[in-house]
Design an enzyme around this catalytic site. Structure first.
Site, PDB file in Angstrom:
ATOM      1  N   ASN A  10       0.879  -1.168   0.000  1.00 33.54           N
ATOM      2  CA  ASN A  10       0.000   0.000   0.000  1.00 33.54           C
ATOM      3  C   ASN A  10       0.917   1.219   0.000  1.00 33.54           C
ATOM      4  OD1 ASN A  10      -1.716   2.109   0.583  1.00 33.54           O
ATOM      5  ND2 ASN A  10      -2.165   1.449   2.668  1.00 33.54           N
ATOM      6  N   LYS A  12       0.199   4.333  -0.203  1.00 27.79           N
ATOM      7  CA  LYS A  12      -0.345   5.555   0.409  1.00 27.79           C
ATOM      8  C   LYS A  12      -0.089   6.738  -0.532  1.00 27.79           C
ATOM      9  CE  LYS A  12       0.043   3.285   4.786  1.00 27.79           C
ATOM     10  NZ  LYS A  12       0.209   3.317   6.225  1.00 27.79           N
ATOM     11  N   HIS A  95      -9.321   1.254   5.144  1.00 27.53           N
ATOM     12  CA  HIS A  95      -8.022   1.367   5.825  1.00 27.53           C
ATOM     13  C   HIS A  95      -8.192   2.288   7.029  1.00 27.53           C
ATOM     14  CE1 HIS A  95      -3.888   2.533   6.639  1.00 27.53           C
ATOM     15  NE2 HIS A  95      -3.529   1.419   6.024  1.00 27.53           N
ATOM     16  N   GLU A  97      -6.497   4.619   8.140  1.00 24.93           N
ATOM     17  CA  GLU A  97      -6.273   6.045   7.851  1.00 24.93           C
ATOM     18  C   GLU A  97      -7.527   6.665   7.226  1.00 24.93           C
ATOM     19  OE1 GLU A  97      -2.580   5.622   5.706  1.00 24.93           O
ATOM     20  OE2 GLU A  97      -1.622   5.009   7.588  1.00 24.93           O
ATOM     21  N   GLU A 167      -5.263  -5.178  10.590  1.00 25.10           N
ATOM     22  CA  GLU A 167      -4.197  -4.206  10.828  1.00 25.10           C
ATOM     23  C   GLU A 167      -4.447  -3.500  12.155  1.00 25.10           C
ATOM     24  OE1 GLU A 167      -2.189  -2.887   6.945  1.00 25.10           O
ATOM     25  OE2 GLU A 167      -3.978  -1.658   7.171  1.00 25.10           O
ATOM     26  N   GLY A 173       2.707   1.885  10.923  1.00 23.55           N
ATOM     27  CA  GLY A 173       3.683   2.965  10.802  1.00 23.55           C
ATOM     28  C   GLY A 173       4.391   3.314  12.099  1.00 23.55           C
ATOM     29  N   SER A 213       3.545  -2.445  10.312  1.00 25.64           N
ATOM     30  CA  SER A 213       4.998  -2.544  10.507  1.00 25.64           C
ATOM     31  C   SER A 213       5.577  -3.910  10.125  1.00 25.64           C
ATOM     32  CB  SER A 213       5.386  -2.166  11.943  1.00 25.64           C
ATOM     33  OG  SER A 213       5.016  -0.830  12.205  1.00 25.64           O
TER      34      SER A 213
HETATM   35  P1  PGA Z   1       3.063   0.061   7.646  1.00 29.32           P
HETATM   36  O1  PGA Z   1       1.593   0.338   7.046  1.00 29.32           O
HETATM   37  O2  PGA Z   1       3.547  -1.218   7.029  1.00 29.32           O
HETATM   38  O3  PGA Z   1       3.870   1.248   7.245  1.00 29.32           O
HETATM   39  O4  PGA Z   1       2.880  -0.063   9.131  1.00 29.32           O
HETATM   40  C1  PGA Z   1       0.680  -0.717   6.871  1.00 29.32           C
HETATM   41  C2  PGA Z   1      -0.604  -0.190   6.292  1.00 29.32           C
HETATM   42  O5  PGA Z   1      -1.003   0.929   6.623  1.00 29.32           O
HETATM   43  O6  PGA Z   1      -1.259  -0.894   5.490  1.00 29.32           O
END
Ligand code: PGA
Length: 249
Positions: A10, A12, A95, A97, A167, A173, A213
């Protein structure tokens, strides 16, 4: 039924068209022999370029979000039909976010998911609890509710095209990953929830990805767990070498 590991990136709000093309050109030779499913979700603007770069390979390109209508007065939004025309084959839905920064709720997420299904796009439904929810012991309640509402009205036949991504929000992140045991326990309980609702065969064919992560140094241990079928990766999917390491874990 064997679930071939699926590694999804992903991106982003990272990468221009040119950067997307360069990434895929660098990635292709590194994953030529990998027996893996490989998904990449670039920003909308780079989907077409990414599809062109990935043509003829096993890399599948998708989107990070979609609107639930096919067209209409929705300033700034993009529909499934528009995505399909660019070559997108899957879409990430709900997601964390999107849920937190853009106020998406389960009702809306459900509408998006059903639209993706009816338009023949694979939805990746993201679910996850906050740190506080985990601390007070409501992880299962939160995840089951997100699945119940997110999958509202989805038939057994349609579920075959759905992918779930667990997740935990506190792991995205942050550099904090759930331990393989923690993630496995949650994946197991989610699969049992699906089994109760849709039956054993549906639960067994369902892909449940872990995200938060995931890095080259922790993916192998996560992927050893029986109910972890792949990873949804943000940060470590931005560099072709580290993404290739994840794919070739
Ligand atoms: P990350 O993000 O691997 O940077 O923690 C995962 C995601 O948001 O799908």
């Amino acid at each position: 039924m064997k679930r071939i590991p699926l590694i999804a990136g992903n991106w982003k709000m990272y990468k221009t068209r040119a950067e997307a093309q360069a990434f895929i050109a660098d990635l292709l030779p590194l994953v030529a022999s990998a027996q893996r499913r490989i998904f990449i979700a670039p920003p909308f603007t780079a989907i077409e370029a990414a599809c062109a770069a990935a043509r003829g390979s096993k890399i599948v390109i998708g989107a990070q979000n979609v609107h639930d209508a096919n067209e209409g007065a929705f300033t700034g939004e993009v529909s499934c039909r528009m995505l399909k025309e660019l070559g997108a084959a899957f879409v990430i839905i709900g997601h964390s976010e999107r849920r937190t920064l853009f106020s998406e709720n389960d009702t809306w997420i459900n509408r998006k998911l059903k639209r993706a299904l009816s338009e023949g796009i694979i939805p990746i439904l993201c679910i996850g609890e906050t740190f506080e929810q985990r601390e007070v012991g409501s992880t299962d309640e939160v995840l089951f509710q997100q699945m119940e509402e997110g999958l509202q009205g989805v038939t057994k036949q349609e579920l075959k095209s759905v992918i779930i991504a667990y997740e935990p929000i506190w792991a995205i992140g942050t550099g904090k990953t759930a331990t393989p045991e923690m993630a496995q326990a949650v994946h197991r309980r989610c699969r049992l929830w699906v089994e109760k609702k849709y039956g054993l065969d549906s639960a067994e064919q369902l892909y449940i990805l872990y995200g938060g992560s995931v890095k080259p140094d922790n993916i192998a241990a996560l992927m050893q767990e029986p109910d972890i079928d792949g990873a949804l990766v943000g940060g470590a999917a931005l560099d072709p070498r580290s993404f290739a390491q994840l794919i070739n874990f």
